[in-house]
Design a protein around this motif. Structure first.
Motif, short mmCIF file in Angstrom:
data_model
loop_
_atom_site.label_atom_id
_atom_site.label_comp_id
_atom_site.label_asym_id
_atom_site.label_seq_id
_atom_site.Cartn_x
_atom_site.Cartn_y
_atom_site.Cartn_z
N UNK A 1 0.83 -1.20 0.00
CA UNK A 1 0.00 0.00 0.00
C UNK A 1 0.86 1.26 0.00
N UNK A 2 0.31 2.31 -0.55
CA UNK A 2 0.90 3.64 -0.49
C UNK A 2 -0.22 4.65 -0.38
N UNK A 3 0.10 5.81 0.19
CA UNK A 3 -0.86 6.90 0.29
C UNK A 3 -0.24 8.15 -0.30
N UNK A 4 -0.89 8.67 -1.32
CA UNK A 4 -0.45 9.91 -1.94
C UNK A 4 -1.22 11.08 -1.36
N UNK A 5 -0.54 12.21 -1.25
CA UNK A 5 -1.17 13.45 -0.80
C UNK A 5 -0.87 14.55 -1.80
N UNK A 6 -1.80 15.48 -1.89
CA UNK A 6 -1.62 16.63 -2.78
C UNK A 6 -2.23 17.84 -2.09
N UNK B 1 -4.91 9.90 -2.00
CA UNK B 1 -5.21 8.68 -2.74
C UNK B 1 -4.61 7.51 -1.95
N UNK B 2 -5.47 6.73 -1.32
CA UNK B 2 -5.02 5.53 -0.63
C UNK B 2 -5.02 4.39 -1.62
N UNK B 3 -3.86 3.78 -1.81
CA UNK B 3 -3.70 2.73 -2.80
C UNK B 3 -3.35 1.42 -2.09
N UNK B 4 -4.24 0.46 -2.18
CA UNK B 4 -4.03 -0.85 -1.56
C UNK B 4 -3.94 -1.93 -2.64
#
Length: 114
Positions: free
Chosen positions: A17-22, A80-83
């Protein structure tokens, strides 16, 4: 002018998993749409997910059920939470803001190893 600053990309193994922020550099007028797009080498930029200022969301079929887009309006930030990441998710991910004008972030690399 609005600057969009992305963070959170990196290298992860498949299934991770990764979490993107903007974050936007200033307050954003409503209505607006914030979202994430991605571009893999040799491919066109494609929509990943968008969210309106009212909270309505839309996802690409390829990420439904795995990615979740959300926003914090007081912080002018979209996430954007990416699992369950897959190697085919590898791309440069770009943040986008549409509020009459179109703004883009500089992009953040996401690499998923198999």
């Amino acid at each position: 002018q609005v600057q969009l600053v992305e963070s959170g990309g990196g290298l992860v193994q498949a299934g991770g998993s990764l979490r993107l922020s903007c974050a936007a550099s200033r307050s954003i007028f409503s209505p607006n749409v914030m979202g994430w797009y991605r571009q893999a080498p040799g491919k066109q930029r494609e929509l990943v997910a968008v969210i309106t200022s009212g909270g309505n969301t839309h996802y690409a079929n390829s990420v439904k059920g795995r990615f979740t887009i959300s926003r914090d309006n007081p912080k002018n930030t979209v996430y954007l939470q990416m699992n369950s990441l897959k190697p085919e998710d590898t791309a440069v991910y770009y943040c986008n803001l549409r509020t009459g004008e179109d703004y883009w972030g500089q992009g953040t690399q996401v690499t998923v190893s198999s």
